[in-house]
Design an enzyme around this catalytic site. Structure first.
Site, PDB file in Angstrom:
ATOM      1  N   GLU A  55      61.977  19.104 -38.738  1.00 26.19           N
ATOM      2  CA  GLU A  55      62.615  17.892 -39.171  1.00 26.19           C
ATOM      3  C   GLU A  55      64.101  18.238 -39.339  1.00 26.19           C
ATOM      4  OE1 GLU A  55      61.362  16.748 -43.089  1.00 26.19           O
ATOM      5  OE2 GLU A  55      62.394  15.050 -43.315  1.00 26.19           O
ATOM      6  N   ARG A 298      53.802  32.290 -42.712  1.00 19.22           N
ATOM      7  CA  ARG A 298      55.028  32.103 -42.728  1.00 19.22           C
ATOM      8  C   ARG A 298      55.760  33.563 -42.684  1.00 19.22           C
ATOM      9  NH1 ARG A 298      56.718  26.932 -44.698  1.00 19.22           N
ATOM     10  NH2 ARG A 298      58.904  27.875 -45.219  1.00 19.22           N
ATOM     11  N   LYS A 308      64.819  25.390 -46.495  1.00 14.90           N
ATOM     12  CA  LYS A 308      65.873  24.411 -45.890  1.00 14.90           C
ATOM     13  C   LYS A 308      66.632  23.621 -47.294  1.00 14.90           C
ATOM     14  CE  LYS A 308      64.138  22.501 -42.405  1.00 14.90           C
ATOM     15  NZ  LYS A 308      63.538  21.332 -41.656  1.00 14.90           N
TER      16      LYS A 308
HETATM   17  P1  ATP Z   1      61.606  24.192 -45.023  1.00 18.17           P
HETATM   18  O1  ATP Z   1      60.676  24.509 -46.000  1.00 18.17           O
HETATM   19  O2  ATP Z   1      62.523  25.218 -45.005  1.00 18.17           O
HETATM   20  O3  ATP Z   1      62.231  22.901 -45.038  1.00 18.17           O
HETATM   21  P2  ATP Z   1      59.884  23.112 -43.149  1.00 18.17           P
HETATM   22  O4  ATP Z   1      58.674  23.834 -42.912  1.00 18.17           O
HETATM   23  O5  ATP Z   1      59.673  22.044 -44.049  1.00 18.17           O
HETATM   24  O6  ATP Z   1      60.707  24.364 -43.840  1.00 18.17           O
HETATM   25  P3  ATP Z   1      60.047  22.162 -40.705  1.00 18.17           P
HETATM   26  O7  ATP Z   1      61.506  21.738 -40.072  1.00 18.17           O
HETATM   27  O8  ATP Z   1      59.108  21.183 -40.992  1.00 18.17           O
HETATM   28  O9  ATP Z   1      60.691  23.117 -41.839  1.00 18.17           O
HETATM   29  O10 ATP Z   1      59.629  23.175 -39.822  1.00 18.17           O
HETATM   30  C1  ATP Z   1      59.562  23.336 -38.304  1.00 18.17           C
HETATM   31  C2  ATP Z   1      58.243  24.314 -37.935  1.00 18.17           C
HETATM   32  O11 ATP Z   1      58.957  25.556 -38.350  1.00 18.17           O
HETATM   33  C3  ATP Z   1      57.276  24.170 -38.683  1.00 18.17           C
HETATM   34  O12 ATP Z   1      56.160  24.190 -37.567  1.00 18.17           O
HETATM   35  C4  ATP Z   1      56.964  25.356 -39.646  1.00 18.17           C
HETATM   36  O13 ATP Z   1      55.678  25.433 -40.020  1.00 18.17           O
HETATM   37  C5  ATP Z   1      57.753  26.103 -39.085  1.00 18.17           C
HETATM   38  N1  ATP Z   1      58.194  27.152 -40.292  1.00 18.17           N
HETATM   39  C6  ATP Z   1      59.271  26.562 -41.229  1.00 18.17           C
HETATM   40  N2  ATP Z   1      59.491  27.697 -41.980  1.00 18.17           N
HETATM   41  C7  ATP Z   1      58.878  28.723 -41.465  1.00 18.17           C
HETATM   42  C8  ATP Z   1      58.720  30.160 -41.923  1.00 18.17           C
HETATM   43  N3  ATP Z   1      59.339  30.955 -43.042  1.00 18.17           N
HETATM   44  N4  ATP Z   1      58.018  30.943 -41.228  1.00 18.17           N
HETATM   45  C9  ATP Z   1      57.472  30.670 -39.805  1.00 18.17           C
HETATM   46  N5  ATP Z   1      57.408  29.164 -39.513  1.00 18.17           N
HETATM   47  C10 ATP Z   1      58.274  28.451 -40.176  1.00 18.17           C
HETATM   48 MG    MG Z   2      58.399  20.576 -43.095  1.00 20.33          MG
END
Ligand code: ATP
Ligand code: MG
Length: 595
Positions: A55, A298, A308
């Site tokens: 995102e 994760r 984020k």
């Molecule tokens: P955040 O909680 O930091 O905002 P998010 O999961 O909301 O992270 P996205 O932009 O939706 O962030 O993530 C894009 C992709 O990266 C998703 O498929 C998510 O599962 C993966 N991802 C995010 N954080 C991790 C992590 N710590 N380890 C592995 N994959 C991750």
């Molecule tokens: Mg997300």
């Protein structure tokens, strides 16, 4: 979740890499790659298609690197492809600046996408698909407010109650949904919901929202839409539209998988070309499939935050100097700090993929980066806490050019010229007036080898009024120089130096871990994560560099001998005013403190 700070996935997680058949680079063998091999072998799929779907509401962090390496890595290994899809269904929180940053970061890690897509590319299809759900009796317009919806939803132990609007006719629902799209209703006054089961044991299946009203401009579609689809609805349909075969995501989506499958089955895009015809007409390469969601754990790192939202807070509250602050574990922060794409990929490869949550010791990450830099970074000489050393048996205007290897283990790095003269800078800590036991560097009347020069003996000290040593007067044993009979004479210590007359003054930023506890997120001690920020994470000193280090291009990485790995700052460095960032010390300095 295991909080063992040294935790790496256990062999039983079947995630570790095993040696490849040719004994070369190990071939990753985790449960996801096994599923893919099976799917190819059984003929369920003939080509593998993945996507990385961030995102654009912030910059990518080290956790995202795991998802990037997994999705793009699999596409590469199985001769498939991977899309970069911006999951932009939350206007207001998202920004084109982040889109550009994400593209940049993925390329920097060494990957390229098949197609660049946005969830917003599919807004028309999502709308048509929602109308299909309504026509098939699987969705309804609800007038309950957000609070009422929550109250009707029930709890984990109590079933929910049906909304009084659940049994509207198809015609009424279609008409209301059309008017939602026309912008006739106020924000929050209506939603479109899936009609599934208000008594389901899985809360996600209790008539989840599909669309909400939000009169807010979108960075791609402008004012075109007053309604926006929810993540659970948009994500699986985007996967289906792009023909994604394996939709890899993190474990928190496990409970959403039944809903993912429900939407994919009820809408059945492969069987309904009329829903996506205009995408083809618009030039999109679209061949819908029924994707399969698979979850993995994760990446969590000790001494770090991988959210984020929290990283944005550090930036917005000016606790760091922006998203690319070298203390941040954003990919751009790590890049500016001097971390390498190879070191990051090595970390992900070492940890493997499993369903087991754990916290990875930050030291493992640092070691991967050291390992990568050890082989790839040329060596240079720098002095960061200078003390003058004068060689009294050389003439005042004595000057030589010495030839130094750029890499001790790899001749292909070649040699460079290092100027040497009568006055040098050495590290203050390489001299001790009252040496502790076992001190093998310079002390009064003691000898030490000057790297690449020969053996010097400390004959006299000069002190200032406060008693602080300001100069060492030494003699050089001319017989110990290269090519002379005493060249092999042994002394216990070797220290580095730069010629005072030739050295270039540099700003050197000494970075360290941003948090001073392994689990800053753990608030069981009543402290907020912000209270664990390490005030020592950035220290700026003025150091002296040999001329060949100052001349570096921005982002050039070096090992400054005996000090650590450093990078010429990609923003501020100039050859005439060098700025270097410390990436990582040569050895782990935290293990002692923790143990
Ligand atoms: P955040 O909680 O930091 O905002 P998010 O999961 O909301 O992270 P996205 O932009 O939706 O962030 O993530 C894009 C992709 O990266 C998703 O498929 C998510 O599962 C993966 N991802 C995010 N954080 C991790 C992590 N710590 N380890 C592995 N994959 C991750
Ligand atoms: Mg997300």
């Amino acid at each position: 979740m295991s909080t063992d700070s040294a935790a790496v996935p256990t062999p039983s997680a079947a995630s570790a890499a095993s040696p490849g058949a040719d004994g070369q680079k190990p071939e990753p063998r985790d449960f996801i790659r096994q599923i893919i091999r099976d799917d190819l072998a059984s003929g369920r799929h003939h080509a593998i298609r993945t996507r990385f779907p961030p995102e654009p509401n912030g910059y990518l962090h080290i956790g995202h690197a795991k998802a990037i390496c997994l999705n793009f890595g699999i596409a590469g290994e199985f001769a498939g492809w991977c899309n970069l899809r911006l999951d932009d269904t939350n206007p207001g929180k998202e920004d084109p600046e982040f889109v550009e940053g994400i593209k940049d970061d993925v390329r920097w890690l060494g990957y390229d996408w098949h197609d660049l897509r946005h969830a917003s590319d599919y807004f028309e299809v999502f709308y048509d698909a929602a109308r299909k759900l309504i026509r098939d009796g699987h969705a309804y317009v609800d007038d309950l407010s957000a609070d009422e919806v929550r109250a009707y939803r029930g709890t984990l132990t109590e079933p929910g109650r049906n909304s009084p609007f659940r049994d509207r006719s198809v015609e009424e629902n279609l008409e209301l949904f059309r008017r939602m799209r026309e912008g006739e209703f106020a924000d929050g006054s209506k939603t479109l919901r899936a009609k599934i089961d208000m008594a389901s044991g899985n809360m996600n299946m209790r008539d989840p929202t599909i669309y909400r009203i939000r009169k807010i401009a979108h960075q791609n579609t402008g004012e075109a839409w007053p309604i926006y689809p929810m993540y659970d609805y948009a994500h699986c349909l985007s996967d289906a539209l792009e023909g994604i075969t394996h939709s890899l995501c993190t474990l928190e989506f496990e409970d959403h998988r039944p809903l993912y499958d429900w939407f994919v089955d009820k809408i059945d895009l492969p069987a309904h070309p009329e829903l996506w015809q205009h995408l083809r007409e618009g030039g999109f390469r679209t061949e819908p499939a029924k994707p399969r969601q698979i979850e993995f754990s994760r990446l969590n790192l000790s001494y770090s935050i991988t959210s984020k939202r929290k990283l944005a807070q550090l930036v917005n509250e000016r606790l760091v100097d922006g998203w690319d602050d070298p203390r941040m574990n954003t990919l751009r922060g790590l890049r500016r700090r001097g971390f390498t794409p190879g070191g990051i990929r090595l970390l992900i490869e070492r940890l493997g993929i499993s369903k087991q949550n754990s916290v990875i010791d930050y030291a493992i990450f640092e070691n991967c980066v050291r390992e990568d830099l050890d082989g790839s970074a040329p060596r240079r000489l720098a002095v960061l806490d200078p003390l003058k050393l004068v060689i009294t048996n050389l003439a005042d205007d004595h000057q030589e050019t010495l030839s130094f290897p750029n890499h001790p283990k790899d001749e292909s790095f070649g040699q460079r010229e290092v100027p040497f003269a009568r006055e040098l800078w050495i590290e203050r800590e390489d001299f001790a007036e009252v040496p502790p036991k076992g001190f093998h560097r310079l002390k009064p009347d003691g000898e030490v080898r000057l790297r690449g020069v020969g053996i010097v003996k400390c004959e006299a000290l000069v002190k200032d009024a406060a008693g602080q040593v300001t100069e060492l007067h030494c003699t050089l044993d001319l017989d110990s120089r290269a090519g002379m009979p005493g060249a092999e004479r042994k002394v216990k210590g070797t220290i580095h130096w730069v010629s005072a007359r030739h050295a270039v003054a540099a700003e050197v930023r000494l970075y360290d871990r941003l948090f001073n506890v392994p689990a800053p997120d753990d608030d069981s001690d009543g402290k907020s994560w912000l209270e664990h920020i390490n005030p020592e994470a950035k220290r700026v000193v003025r150091g002296w560099l040999e001329p060949a280090a100052a001349a570096a291009a921005p982002e050039q990485r070096y090992q400054f001998e005996r000090l650590g790995y450093f990078v010429a700052d990609r923003v501020d460095h100039r050859a005439e005013a060098p700025v270097f960032n410390r990436t990582v010390t040569l050895r782990d300095t935290w293990a002692k403190q923790a143990g």
